[in-house]
Design a protein around this motif. Sequence first.
Motif, mmCIF file in Angstrom:
data_model
loop_
_atom_site.group_PDB
_atom_site.id
_atom_site.type_symbol
_atom_site.label_atom_id
_atom_site.label_comp_id
_atom_site.label_asym_id
_atom_site.label_seq_id
_atom_site.Cartn_x
_atom_site.Cartn_y
_atom_site.Cartn_z
ATOM 1 N N ARG A 7 0.964 -1.268 0.254
ATOM 2 C CA ARG A 7 -0.385 0.258 0.181
ATOM 3 C C ARG A 7 0.978 1.179 -0.537
ATOM 4 O O ARG A 7 1.605 1.402 1.014
ATOM 5 N N LEU A 8 0.275 1.972 -1.178
ATOM 6 C CA LEU A 8 1.222 3.012 -0.549
ATOM 7 C C LEU A 8 -0.152 4.528 -0.373
ATOM 8 O O LEU A 8 -0.895 4.730 -1.486
ATOM 9 N N THR A 9 0.387 4.824 0.935
ATOM 10 C CA THR A 9 -0.355 6.504 1.067
ATOM 11 C C THR A 9 0.621 7.494 0.997
ATOM 12 O O THR A 9 1.225 7.705 1.477
ATOM 13 N N VAL A 10 -0.140 8.696 0.019
ATOM 14 C CA VAL A 10 0.593 9.738 -0.346
ATOM 15 C C VAL A 10 0.569 10.720 1.188
ATOM 16 O O VAL A 10 -0.403 10.888 1.594
ATOM 17 N N LEU A 11 1.376 10.871 1.819
ATOM 18 C CA LEU A 11 1.336 12.113 3.007
ATOM 19 C C LEU A 11 2.258 13.164 1.905
ATOM 20 O O LEU A 11 1.141 14.883 2.786
ATOM 21 N N GLY A 12 2.609 13.659 1.298
ATOM 22 C CA GLY A 12 2.747 14.697 0.116
ATOM 23 C C GLY A 12 3.200 14.779 -0.731
ATOM 24 O O GLY A 12 3.959 13.801 -0.967
ATOM 25 N N SER A 13 3.108 15.948 -1.372
ATOM 26 C CA SER A 13 4.108 15.737 -3.293
ATOM 27 C C SER A 13 3.921 17.092 -3.628
ATOM 28 O O SER A 13 3.888 17.129 -4.823
ATOM 29 N N ALA A 14 4.183 17.670 -2.809
ATOM 30 C CA ALA A 14 4.474 19.670 -3.065
ATOM 31 C C ALA A 14 5.865 19.722 -2.982
ATOM 32 O O ALA A 14 7.189 18.659 -2.668
ATOM 33 N N THR A 15 6.155 20.561 -4.022
ATOM 34 C CA THR A 15 7.002 20.873 -4.511
ATOM 35 C C THR A 15 7.460 22.914 -5.333
ATOM 36 O O THR A 15 6.786 22.465 -5.985
ATOM 37 N N PRO A 16 8.293 23.029 -4.726
ATOM 38 C CA PRO A 16 9.387 22.981 -3.518
ATOM 39 C C PRO A 16 9.013 23.086 -1.730
ATOM 40 O O PRO A 16 9.535 23.550 -0.939
#
Length: 255
Positions: A7-16
């Motif tokens: 299972r892949l859970t996205v905690l965050g994906s923002a940049t920069p």
Amino acid sequence: MISDEIRLTVLGSATPYPRTDNPCSGYLVSGAGRRVWVDAGTGTLAALQHHVALDELDAIWISHLHADHCADLLTAYYAALHADIRLAAPIPLFGPPGLADRLAHFLTHTATRSPIESAFAVEDLRDGHRVRIGALTLTSAAVRHGMPAYALRVDAAGRSLVYSGDTAPCSALTGLAEGCDLLLCEAESHEAPGAGERVHHTPEDAGDTARSARAGRLVVTHVGPFLTPRRAVDRAAARFDGPVDHAAPGACFTV
Ligand SMILES: [Zn+2]
């Protein structure tokens, strides 16, 4: 019964930098009863705690030492040693060479080096590094980001997840991702620069990498500030026939 699926859970994906509704890069990868925090970008320690406490992690894996992928290791150190958490043992921490000294340099504020080894059992990554975390096998490959940087493959019970970290398109990533069930690939760049060393994927590159690797599905992440998630997905999908999604914060994918 413990499930074998990854299972892949996205905690965050923002940049920069983190946004009000999206921390920087960070994921929880779990399977067969084991849990690994993959990249510790700004804000992801808070998001992680929706799913697992710091002292319940089996390992932490860091792709490279840009702040939007590792800065929350600093506050994780305080949590591990100076708060209400009691670690049974230092948390295994896999990252680029130099990670231990980098943390210590930031955290040390007296003549005595901060005991980061009490919080983290640090092991340097190298190309081809492989470690088993229970039934999960973690394999790292050196990729192209203008600094030491790694991509990660997680295998368990015949299923596989690959995370690009930050990188330009490269054969190392395509090779690592060969035949994977899910490719989590960065798509930071809104356009490829005309000259100079490339260090990121465009959405089209992410689609091309997924197609070349014969990935089962593609999840684009680390979408840059000059792109929208919708646009990044559409552009990637124009180059890859499989399902394409965005790594929205809180999203969970079963591999
Ligand atoms: Zn980076």
